[in-house]
Design a protein around this motif. Structure first.
Motif, PDB file in Angstrom:
ATOM      1  N   LEU A 190       0.827  -1.205   0.000  1.00 17.18           N
ATOM      2  CA  LEU A 190       0.000   0.000   0.000  1.00 17.18           C
ATOM      3  C   LEU A 190       0.865   1.260   0.000  1.00 17.18           C
ATOM      4  CD1 LEU A 190      -2.704  -1.101   2.598  1.00 17.18           C
ATOM      5  CD2 LEU A 190      -3.000  -0.921   0.122  1.00 17.18           C
ATOM      6  N   PHE A 191       1.945   1.214   0.747  1.00 16.33           N
ATOM      7  CA  PHE A 191       2.876   2.348   0.856  1.00 16.33           C
ATOM      8  C   PHE A 191       3.501   2.670  -0.503  1.00 16.33           C
ATOM      9  CE2 PHE A 191       7.352   3.647   1.830  1.00 16.33           C
ATOM     10  CZ  PHE A 191       7.069   4.901   2.353  1.00 16.33           C
ATOM     11  N   ILE A 192       4.067   1.668  -1.153  1.00 17.72           N
ATOM     12  CA  ILE A 192       4.757   1.874  -2.430  1.00 17.72           C
ATOM     13  C   ILE A 192       3.773   2.206  -3.545  1.00 17.72           C
ATOM     14  CG2 ILE A 192       6.172   0.776  -4.203  1.00 17.72           C
ATOM     15  CD1 ILE A 192       7.702   1.509  -1.663  1.00 17.72           C
ATOM     16  N   ASP A 193       2.677   1.444  -3.635  1.00 20.41           N
ATOM     17  CA  ASP A 193       1.704   1.669  -4.709  1.00 20.41           C
ATOM     18  C   ASP A 193       1.037   3.033  -4.587  1.00 20.41           C
ATOM     19  OD1 ASP A 193       2.333  -0.804  -5.640  1.00 20.41           O
ATOM     20  OD2 ASP A 193       0.447  -1.777  -5.071  1.00 20.41           O
ATOM     21  N   GLY A 194       0.804   3.500  -3.350  1.00 22.42           N
ATOM     22  CA  GLY A 194       0.194   4.809  -3.160  1.00 22.42           C
ATOM     23  C   GLY A 194       1.078   5.920  -3.692  1.00 22.42           C
ATOM     24  N   ILE A 195       2.378   5.828  -3.428  1.00 28.72           N
ATOM     25  CA  ILE A 195       3.328   6.831  -3.931  1.00 28.72           C
ATOM     26  C   ILE A 195       3.447   6.731  -5.446  1.00 28.72           C
ATOM     27  CG2 ILE A 195       5.737   7.570  -3.910  1.00 28.72           C
ATOM     28  CD1 ILE A 195       5.869   6.546  -0.997  1.00 28.72           C
ATOM     29  N   SER A 197       1.414   5.506  -7.760  1.00 26.84           N
ATOM     30  CA  SER A 197       0.227   5.908  -8.507  1.00 26.84           C
ATOM     31  C   SER A 197       0.096   7.419  -8.582  1.00 26.84           C
ATOM     32  CB  SER A 197      -1.017   5.295  -7.855  1.00 26.84           C
ATOM     33  OG  SER A 197      -2.185   5.754  -8.486  1.00 26.84           O
ATOM     34  N   SER A 198       0.305   8.089  -7.452  1.00 27.57           N
ATOM     35  CA  SER A 198       0.125   9.541  -7.418  1.00 27.57           C
ATOM     36  C   SER A 198       1.255  10.293  -8.121  1.00 27.57           C
ATOM     37  CB  SER A 198       0.009  10.011  -5.970  1.00 27.57           C
ATOM     38  OG  SER A 198      -1.095   9.403  -5.328  1.00 27.57           O
ATOM     39  N   ARG A 199       2.468   9.790  -7.975  1.00 24.33           N
ATOM     40  CA  ARG A 199       3.614  10.468  -8.594  1.00 24.33           C
ATOM     41  C   ARG A 199       3.871   9.973 -10.020  1.00 24.33           C
ATOM     42  NH1 ARG A 199       4.448  15.102  -6.796  1.00 24.33           N
ATOM     43  NH2 ARG A 199       6.444  15.044  -7.892  1.00 24.33           N
ATOM     44  N   LYS A 200       3.016   9.053 -10.500  1.00 28.61           N
ATOM     45  CA  LYS A 200       3.122   8.521 -11.862  1.00 28.61           C
ATOM     46  C   LYS A 200       4.490   7.895 -12.116  1.00 28.61           C
ATOM     47  CE  LYS A 200      -0.381  11.602 -13.816  1.00 28.61           C
ATOM     48  NZ  LYS A 200      -0.920  11.964 -12.492  1.00 28.61           N
ATOM     49  N   LEU A 201       4.877   7.045 -11.191  1.00 26.44           N
ATOM     50  CA  LEU A 201       6.135   6.307 -11.289  1.00 26.44           C
ATOM     51  C   LEU A 201       5.834   4.818 -11.199  1.00 26.44           C
ATOM     52  CD1 LEU A 201       8.273   8.442  -8.795  1.00 26.44           C
ATOM     53  CD2 LEU A 201       8.473   8.477 -11.296  1.00 26.44           C
ATOM     54  N   ASP A 202       6.731   4.014 -11.725  1.00 22.85           N
ATOM     55  CA  ASP A 202       6.592   2.570 -11.616  1.00 22.85           C
ATOM     56  C   ASP A 202       6.848   2.147 -10.166  1.00 22.85           C
ATOM     57  OD1 ASP A 202       8.019  -0.327 -11.769  1.00 22.85           O
ATOM     58  OD2 ASP A 202       6.567  -0.103 -13.399  1.00 22.85           O
ATOM     59  N   SER A 203       6.082   1.165  -9.687  1.00 24.93           N
ATOM     60  CA  SER A 203       6.226   0.718  -8.299  1.00 24.93           C
ATOM     61  C   SER A 203       7.632   0.224  -8.004  1.00 24.93           C
ATOM     62  CB  SER A 203       5.204  -0.388  -7.996  1.00 24.93           C
ATOM     63  OG  SER A 203       3.890   0.116  -8.042  1.00 24.93           O
ATOM     64  N   ARG A 204       8.251  -0.446  -8.975  1.00 25.15           N
ATOM     65  CA  ARG A 204       9.616  -0.952  -8.763  1.00 25.15           C
ATOM     66  C   ARG A 204      10.604   0.197  -8.651  1.00 25.15           C
ATOM     67  NH1 ARG A 204       9.429  -4.964 -13.813  1.00 25.15           N
ATOM     68  NH2 ARG A 204       8.317  -3.095 -14.541  1.00 25.15           N
ATOM     69  N   VAL A 205      10.354   1.255  -9.390  1.00 25.72           N
ATOM     70  CA  VAL A 205      11.227   2.435  -9.304  1.00 25.72           C
ATOM     71  C   VAL A 205      11.098   3.073  -7.922  1.00 25.72           C
ATOM     72  CG1 VAL A 205      11.618   4.767 -10.193  1.00 25.72           C
ATOM     73  CG2 VAL A 205      11.157   2.887 -11.785  1.00 25.72           C
ATOM     74  N   VAL A 206       9.846   3.209  -7.433  1.00 27.78           N
ATOM     75  CA  VAL A 206       9.626   3.800  -6.110  1.00 27.78           C
ATOM     76  C   VAL A 206      10.284   2.952  -5.031  1.00 27.78           C
ATOM     77  CG1 VAL A 206       7.889   4.429  -4.386  1.00 27.78           C
ATOM     78  CG2 VAL A 206       7.495   4.942  -6.804  1.00 27.78           C
ATOM     79  N   GLN A 207      10.134   1.638  -5.113  1.00 31.87           N
ATOM     80  CA  GLN A 207      10.753   0.753  -4.129  1.00 31.87           C
ATOM     81  C   GLN A 207      12.261   0.927  -4.114  1.00 31.87           C
ATOM     82  OE1 GLN A 207       9.085  -1.952  -1.914  1.00 31.87           O
ATOM     83  NE2 GLN A 207      10.942  -1.058  -1.060  1.00 31.87           N
ATOM     84  N   ASP A 208      12.859   1.070  -5.308  1.00 32.38           N
ATOM     85  CA  ASP A 208      14.306   1.268  -5.397  1.00 32.38           C
ATOM     86  C   ASP A 208      14.718   2.617  -4.806  1.00 32.38           C
ATOM     87  OD1 ASP A 208      17.013   0.520  -6.495  1.00 32.38           O
ATOM     88  OD2 ASP A 208      16.660   2.343  -7.671  1.00 32.38           O
ATOM     89  N   LEU A 209      13.909   3.666  -5.066  1.00 26.86           N
ATOM     90  CA  LEU A 209      14.228   4.993  -4.531  1.00 26.86           C
ATOM     91  C   LEU A 209      14.158   4.988  -3.009  1.00 26.86           C
ATOM     92  CD1 LEU A 209      12.289   7.331  -7.010  1.00 26.86           C
ATOM     93  CD2 LEU A 209      14.735   6.835  -6.957  1.00 26.86           C
ATOM     94  N   ILE A 210      13.159   4.293  -2.467  1.00 24.85           N
ATOM     95  CA  ILE A 210      13.041   4.202  -1.012  1.00 24.85           C
ATOM     96  C   ILE A 210      14.225   3.435  -0.433  1.00 24.85           C
ATOM     97  CG2 ILE A 210      11.653   3.286   0.880  1.00 24.85           C
ATOM     98  CD1 ILE A 210      10.440   5.746  -0.457  1.00 24.85           C
ATOM     99  N   ASN A 211      14.601   2.353  -1.091  1.00 18.14           N
ATOM    100  CA  ASN A 211      15.725   1.540  -0.613  1.00 18.14           C
ATOM    101  C   ASN A 211      17.026   2.330  -0.616  1.00 18.14           C
ATOM    102  OD1 ASN A 211      14.002  -0.624  -0.317  1.00 18.14           O
ATOM    103  ND2 ASN A 211      14.570  -1.600  -2.252  1.00 18.14           N
ATOM    104  N   ARG A 212      17.149   3.305  -1.539  1.00 21.63           N
ATOM    105  CA  ARG A 212      18.383   4.090  -1.659  1.00 21.63           C
ATOM    106  C   ARG A 212      18.328   5.399  -0.880  1.00 21.63           C
ATOM    107  NH1 ARG A 212      19.417   6.084  -6.357  1.00 21.63           N
ATOM    108  NH2 ARG A 212      17.602   5.526  -7.613  1.00 21.63           N
ATOM    109  N   GLY A 213      17.240   5.621  -0.153  1.00 18.38           N
ATOM    110  CA  GLY A 213      17.084   6.873   0.594  1.00 18.38           C
ATOM    111  C   GLY A 213      17.991   6.925   1.807  1.00 18.38           C
ATOM    112  N   PRO A 214      18.007   8.083   2.487  1.00 22.28           N
ATOM    113  CA  PRO A 214      17.201   9.281   2.213  1.00 22.28           C
ATOM    114  C   PRO A 214      17.763  10.113   1.065  1.00 22.28           C
ATOM    115  CG  PRO A 214      18.604   9.664   4.115  1.00 22.28           C
ATOM    116  CD  PRO A 214      18.822   8.230   3.713  1.00 22.28           C
ATOM    117  N   HIS A 215      16.943  11.086   0.609  1.00 24.02           N
ATOM    118  CA  HIS A 215      17.332  11.950  -0.491  1.00 24.02           C
ATOM    119  C   HIS A 215      17.194  13.410  -0.068  1.00 24.02           C
ATOM    120  CE1 HIS A 215      17.245   8.423  -3.113  1.00 24.02           C
ATOM    121  NE2 HIS A 215      16.039   8.153  -2.649  1.00 24.02           N
ATOM    122  N   ASN A 216      18.199  14.221  -0.431  1.00 24.24           N
ATOM    123  CA  ASN A 216      18.108  15.642  -0.098  1.00 24.24           C
ATOM    124  C   ASN A 216      17.111  16.331  -1.034  1.00 24.24           C
ATOM    125  OD1 ASN A 216      19.422  16.336  -2.549  1.00 24.24           O
ATOM    126  ND2 ASN A 216      21.432  16.123  -1.586  1.00 24.24           N
ATOM    127  N   ALA A 217      16.924  17.625  -0.854  1.00 21.98           N
ATOM    128  CA  ALA A 217      15.883  18.343  -1.588  1.00 21.98           C
ATOM    129  C   ALA A 217      16.098  18.301  -3.094  1.00 21.98           C
ATOM    130  CB  ALA A 217      15.819  19.790  -1.099  1.00 21.98           C
TER     131      ALA A 217
END
Length: 330
Positions: A190-195, A197-217
């Motif tokens: 739910l966490f990954i799919d929610g981000i 869907s709204s940000r129009k990104l692939d779920s696998r991309v979001v999961q990878d971005l979260i795994n590589r976080g944190p990210h500065n501004a």
């Protein structure tokens, strides 16, 4: 929630009804109760989630409101209530209103709300997205109790009844781990799919971005997790110049009226308004928040929300006998 945290606060009146085109500002931060809690004579009532959602609905339908700005600090609410709040905020855009959200250093929950709710996200230059993904922690104190000469004697009625495990084990049982892993897997989906869907990104991309976080501004914007690096103060200042009604920080709040003896009586009688007719149709809202207790105690933690069972039973019986109550929301 609902407070104002910018430096150049509008000097224009912030009345319940706006007369000129304006932007409305809400600050969502800290502990937010689900429903309004009674306030004393000297303690003002804090903004509840119910009140915030009703004000968002009002602002959405208000023709004078041109834009709604929401700053997310670190709201302390559950994922279920966060989802409900995100849904309420997202409704703003259904009426063609401009909705802008601002984050500082957003953790898992904060960024999830902002991403799900807001078509446009601003991030502070010194902030970013600190969402690192979901995890679960469990504390076991059997060894600690043993060192004090204490043994917990508990009866478990079923393999998955693990409430007593922290007192009787030093680690998770296989059944407890299975249940926790299943829950965590579903929450993460739910966490990954929610981000995504709204940000129009692939779920696998979001999961990878979260795994590589944190990210500065700057990284947050470059990766598509936000839209612009900007301070909240500079954006609100630009809105002050854009709209003749400025930025309203206490939208829906009526101008203070002279305090009378009758007002004091109403406060001391839990705010009951004796001027209202007795026979008008009503909907009763009965909030059940926190543990349900069979004792009149206020709980182990002062101020902790909990329900006393007999008081709840009495309330429901009174509602059942009241012919003016046409429906109950429990």
């Amino acid at each position: 929630a609902g407070g104002c945290g910018f430096g150049q606060e509008s000097s224009k009146p912030s009345a319940a009804e706006l007369q000129e085109p304006a932007a409305v500002f809400f600050n969502v931060d800290g502990s937010i109760s689900e429903f309004p809690s009674p306030s004393g004579v000297f303690s003002p009532m804090k903004m509840s989630q119910y009140r915030l959602e009703k004000l968002l609905e009002k602002a959405t339908e208000d023709t004078a409101v041109q834009e709604i700005v929401i700053h997310f600090g670190t709201p302390l609410i559950s994922f279920a209530r966060a989802d409900e709040l995100a849904t309420a905020i997202k409704q703003v855009t259904s009426q063609g209103k401009t909705l802008t959200c601002h984050i500082d250093s957003a953790d898992n929950l904060t960024y999830w709300i902002a991403a799900k709710a807001c078509p446009r996200i601003l991030v502070s230059p010194a902030g970013g997205v600190e969402a690192l993904g979901l995890a679960l922690e469990a504390v076991y104190i059997r060894e600690l109790l043993s060192s004090l000469g204490i043994t917990a004697d508990m009866l478990n009625m079923g393999r998955y009844k693990d409430a007593a495990e922290p007192l009787t084990r030093d680690d998770m049982s296989p059944e407890s781990r299975e249940a926790a892993t299943s829950l965590l897997f579903e929450l993460n989906r739910l966490f990954i799919d929610g981000i995504a869907s709204s940000r129009k990104l692939d779920s696998r991309v979001v999961q990878d971005l979260i795994n590589r976080g944190p990210h500065n501004a700057v990284e947050t914007v470059a990766l598509g997790l936000a839209d612009e690096v900007r301070t909240l103060d500079s954006y609100l200042t630009s809105l002050e110049e854009r709209y003749s009604g400025g930025v309203v920080a206490n939208y829906g709040k009526k101008e203070p009226e002279p305090f009378s003896v009758l007002d004091l009586i109403r406060l001391l009688s839990d705010g009951k308004d004796t001027d209202k007719p007795k026979d008008y149709p009503r909907i009763a809202i009965v909030p059940i928040i926190g543990p349900i207790s069979s004792t009149p105690d206020e709980g182990l933690i002062p101020g902790m929300e909990m329900v006393q069972d007999m008081a709840l039973n009495t309330t429901l019986r009174e509602i059942a006998r009241d012919d003016t109550v046409k429906a109950v929301v429990l």
